[in-house]
Write a protein that holds these residues in place. Structure first.
Motif, PDB file in Angstrom:
ATOM      1  N   GLY A 270      -4.806  -6.428   1.780  1.00  0.00           N
ATOM      2  CA  GLY A 270      -5.942  -6.184   2.656  1.00  0.00           C
ATOM      3  C   GLY A 270      -7.267  -6.462   1.965  1.00  0.00           C
ATOM      4  O   GLY A 270      -7.386  -6.386   0.741  1.00  0.00           O
ATOM      5  N   ALA A 271      -8.278  -6.762   2.753  1.00  0.00           N
ATOM      6  CA  ALA A 271      -9.592  -7.068   2.196  1.00  0.00           C
ATOM      7  C   ALA A 271     -10.293  -5.793   1.739  1.00  0.00           C
ATOM      8  O   ALA A 271     -10.103  -4.717   2.309  1.00  0.00           O
ATOM      9  N   THR A 272     -11.097  -5.908   0.682  1.00  0.00           N
ATOM     10  CA  THR A 272     -11.902  -4.785   0.208  1.00  0.00           C
ATOM     11  C   THR A 272     -13.195  -4.721   1.007  1.00  0.00           C
ATOM     12  O   THR A 272     -13.628  -5.706   1.598  1.00  0.00           O
ATOM     13  N   SER A 273     -13.817  -3.565   1.022  1.00  0.00           N
ATOM     14  CA  SER A 273     -15.075  -3.404   1.754  1.00  0.00           C
ATOM     15  C   SER A 273     -16.259  -3.960   0.975  1.00  0.00           C
ATOM     16  O   SER A 273     -17.381  -3.979   1.488  1.00  0.00           O
TER      17      SER A 273
ATOM     18  N   VAL B 101     -14.380  11.749  -2.794  1.00  0.00           N
ATOM     19  CA  VAL B 101     -15.566  12.344  -2.178  1.00  0.00           C
ATOM     20  C   VAL B 101     -16.091  11.364  -1.134  1.00  0.00           C
ATOM     21  O   VAL B 101     -16.769  10.393  -1.468  1.00  0.00           O
ATOM     22  N   PRO B 102     -15.773  11.565   0.149  1.00  0.00           N
ATOM     23  CA  PRO B 102     -16.314  10.682   1.181  1.00  0.00           C
ATOM     24  C   PRO B 102     -17.770  11.034   1.472  1.00  0.00           C
ATOM     25  O   PRO B 102     -18.231  12.131   1.139  1.00  0.00           O
ATOM     26  N   LYS B 103     -18.482  10.128   2.079  1.00  0.00           N
ATOM     27  CA  LYS B 103     -19.890  10.351   2.441  1.00  0.00           C
ATOM     28  C   LYS B 103     -20.686  10.824   1.232  1.00  0.00           C
ATOM     29  O   LYS B 103     -21.413  11.831   1.285  1.00  0.00           O
ATOM     30  N   ALA B 104     -20.528  10.110   0.100  1.00  0.00           N
ATOM     31  CA  ALA B 104     -21.174  10.515  -1.145  1.00  0.00           C
ATOM     32  C   ALA B 104     -22.695  10.497  -1.010  1.00  0.00           C
ATOM     33  O   ALA B 104     -23.280   9.526  -0.539  1.00  0.00           O
TER      34      ALA B 104
ATOM     35  N   MET C  58      -8.115   3.303   1.366  1.00  0.00           N
ATOM     36  CA  MET C  58      -7.646   4.071   2.499  1.00  0.00           C
ATOM     37  C   MET C  58      -8.781   4.344   3.482  1.00  0.00           C
ATOM     38  O   MET C  58      -9.967   4.242   3.149  1.00  0.00           O
ATOM     39  N   GLU C  59      -8.406   4.689   4.692  1.00  0.00           N
ATOM     40  CA  GLU C  59      -9.404   5.058   5.688  1.00  0.00           C
ATOM     41  C   GLU C  59     -10.147   6.303   5.220  1.00  0.00           C
ATOM     42  O   GLU C  59      -9.550   7.249   4.705  1.00  0.00           O
TER      43      GLU C  59
ATOM     44  N   ALA D  17       0.837  -1.190   0.000  1.00  0.00           N
ATOM     45  CA  ALA D  17       0.000   0.000   0.000  1.00  0.00           C
ATOM     46  C   ALA D  17       0.879   1.249   0.000  1.00  0.00           C
ATOM     47  O   ALA D  17       1.938   1.273   0.636  1.00  0.00           O
ATOM     48  N   ALA D  18       0.467   2.264  -0.716  1.00  0.00           N
ATOM     49  CA  ALA D  18       1.209   3.534  -0.753  1.00  0.00           C
ATOM     50  C   ALA D  18       0.693   4.450   0.345  1.00  0.00           C
ATOM     51  O   ALA D  18      -0.514   4.682   0.453  1.00  0.00           O
ATOM     52  N   PRO D  19       1.579   4.984   1.175  1.00  0.00           N
ATOM     53  CA  PRO D  19       1.122   5.873   2.252  1.00  0.00           C
ATOM     54  C   PRO D  19       0.677   7.227   1.710  1.00  0.00           C
ATOM     55  O   PRO D  19       1.053   7.647   0.622  1.00  0.00           O
ATOM     56  N   GLU D  20      -0.132   7.909   2.490  1.00  0.00           N
ATOM     57  CA  GLU D  20      -0.612   9.243   2.121  1.00  0.00           C
ATOM     58  C   GLU D  20       0.525  10.251   2.323  1.00  0.00           C
ATOM     59  O   GLU D  20       1.099  10.323   3.400  1.00  0.00           O
TER      60      GLU D  20
END
Length: 538
Positions: A217-220, A185-188, A261-262, A94-97
């Protein structure tokens, strides 16, 4: 101071290997990343809106057509290849922010930019057309052109729906494929998901399915994330969505990173409309060193607000390392302001606590002890002219406010890979990257050319305010110089090739227009274990 083409029809292309990187040292980008971010966000947000509306989306004309034309499920573009589906090659890590731009009040920012006379005028000029480039046809394509279930242009659809809630433009560190910025766009809202589906129905030319996130990691989503390849007017954009967000980027890996990402928390502080976040430890060795020297925590935030039709600086915010007090608070001296040329594109100045006696041994003990022992505050500044061609040498000077440290500085900075020239000017020790750079500061000190004391009144007043860290960016000078460097890198056959005697009128016009841009100042002042932001400018 010196001043894609789209892939062929068929399965979506796999992520390409990381390209080799070059260019200026990323540690120096801390002073100007704000400028890059503001320009990028402005280009995306500047839609063709006019008037006002009481609708939730802030649009005077509905973008989703309720009557006429084909439905979203029926929409198609004649002559285009059938969409295909393939498995995505997921990166092992994973690439960090690394850094990001948060637009916390997009409608407010967009309206200000749409009203800004300078921005509006530039869209019809060579400067604006060159900046938009090949994306003009993509963003200007209409629902009627694409035979889709929406009215107006793609830009209106993207900005009016997807860009009407707080969003983040994220750059990731590490893998070059993931370093392409991702629009998140979070909380779309439901209207955004509808807009996504409408554009996906007419523009999708392929789908990559990622069964895991980078690093395993697992996908949501149980069946994995679908990353869609949108193709309009020979320009490709990748897109994906999950239950809580929409992500767009130029590369599928960046979209996947944004989905995995979170989810970012985009709760604004009072008076802050745009914020740039930087993890300095991920921006290169020089940036890591600077954070260590200043005693800064891992995250630094540059804050901005909308005032009328302008975006203005609110200041620098961030936490300091626990138990570390490397920064002091003081105004910049008039001697320093007299020494720094008024045309300086980027100025970074700090009030730095260091050992009373400066040498290699005292510094080692100082860093090891976390800053304990007798100290003296030094006023230190970096004067920088960024270049628009990575083959050109950097023009940079270190300005040190205590003459008694001159001999120690010569020892501390000896033996590096770059030659440094030095002099004592206006009661400051100057270490410059070249004789030409040193001569420019000498001319300002001797009054032979304007210095920062001759800058606009609000700029001088802001620089004289007490602060711990100050960043000043002369937007006009910096962008004008970058434009000229970029032009010369295109027309010259090599670094040693002669410089053209004449410059096309449109380049000169673009430089003049850019030079009218204001000065932007950001300040952070130590209070307890954090920096309190403050801003200024012309």
């Amino acid at each position: 101071m010196t001043s894609p083409s789209s892939p062929p029809p068929g399965p979506p292309p796999a992520a390409s290997p990381p390209p080799q990187r070059g260019g200026p040292n990323k540690g120096l980008l801390v002073g100007v990343v704000v400028v890059v971010a503001v320009v990028a966000v402005g280009a995306f947000l500047l839609g063709r809106r006019s008037g006002s509306s009481d609708s939730d989306d802030g649009l005077s004309v509905p973008l989703i057509s309720g009557t006429g034309g084909k439905s979203a499920s029926e929409a198609q573009v004649e002559g285009m290849p059938e969409p295909t589906t393939a498995d995505m090659t997921v990166p092992d890590n994973a690439a960090p922010e690394a850094f990001w731009v948060d637009v916390l009040h997009p409608a407010k920012v967009r309206d200000a930019m749409a009203r800004n006379t300078w921005l509006r005028s530039q869209l019809s000029q060579p400067l604006g057309k060159g900046f938009v480039g090949g994306w003009a046809a993509f963003l200007g394509s209409t629902g009627e052109d694409l035979k889709g279930g929406f009215n107006g242009a793609v830009l209106d659809l993207l900005v009016g729906k997807l860009g009407n809630a707080p969003f983040r433009v994220m750059w990731f560190a590490g893998d070059a494929r993931a370093s392409t910025p991702a629009f998140i766009v979070p909380k779309a809202k439901e209207s955004m998901l509808t807009a996504f589906n409408v554009l996906d129905a007419v523009a999708r030319r392929g789908t990559l399915v990622a069964k895991t996130c980078p690093g395993g990691g697992a996908t949501s989503v149980a069946d994995g994330f679908e990353v869609k390849r949108w193709l309009v007017a020979e320009q490709t954009l990748w897109a994906g969505k999950s239950q809580d967000r929409v992500v767009l980027a130029r590369h599928p890996v960046a979209v996947l990173q944004g989905l995995c990402m979170e989810s970012p928390d985009l709760e604004p502080e009072d008076g802050v409309d745009v914020e740039v976040g930087l993890y300095t430890e991920l921006l290169g060795r020089d940036s890591q060193l600077m954070g260590h020297v200043l005693g800064m925590g891992p995250l630094t935030r540059l804050q901005f607000a909308v005032e009328g039709d302008r975006l203005v600086g609110k200041g620098i915010a961030g936490e300091l390392k626990e138990g570390v007090t490397h920064l002091d608070t003081a105004p910049l001296s008039d001697e320093l302001l007299k020494l720094v040329p008024e045309e300086t594109p980027v100025l970074l100045a700090v009030q730095l606590k260091l050992p009373e006696t400066l040498n290699t041994e005292t510094l080692k003990e100082f860093w090891k002890s976390g800053g304990k022992g007798p100290t003296r505050t030094r006023q230190v500044a970096v004067v920088w002219t960024p270049r628009g061609d990575s083959s050109l040498p950097q023009d940079v000077s270190l300005v040190w406010g205590r003459q008694e440290d001159a001999t120690s500085l010569q020892v501390l900075f000896a033996g590096g890979s770059h030659k440094v020239v030095s002099a004592t000017l206006c009661n400051h020790v100057v270490l410059a990257s070249s004789e030409a750079e040193l001569s420019t500061l000498r001319a300002a000190c001797e009054g032979k050319k304007p210095s920062l004391l001759n800058a606009a009144g609000p700029v001088v007043a802001g620089l004289r305010e007490p602060g711990s860290v100050v960043v000043g960016v002369n937007l006009g000078r910096m962008l004008s110089g970058l434009t000229m460097d970029g032009y010369l890198s295109e027309v010259r056959g090599g670094r040693n090739a002669p410089i053209p005697k004449t410059v096309p009128p449109e380049i000169e016009a673009a430089r003049r227009d850019l030079e009218s841009l204001p000065y932007l100042g950001l300040r952070g002042t130590v209070r307890g274990d954090s920096l309190v932001p403050g801003g200024f400018g012309s």
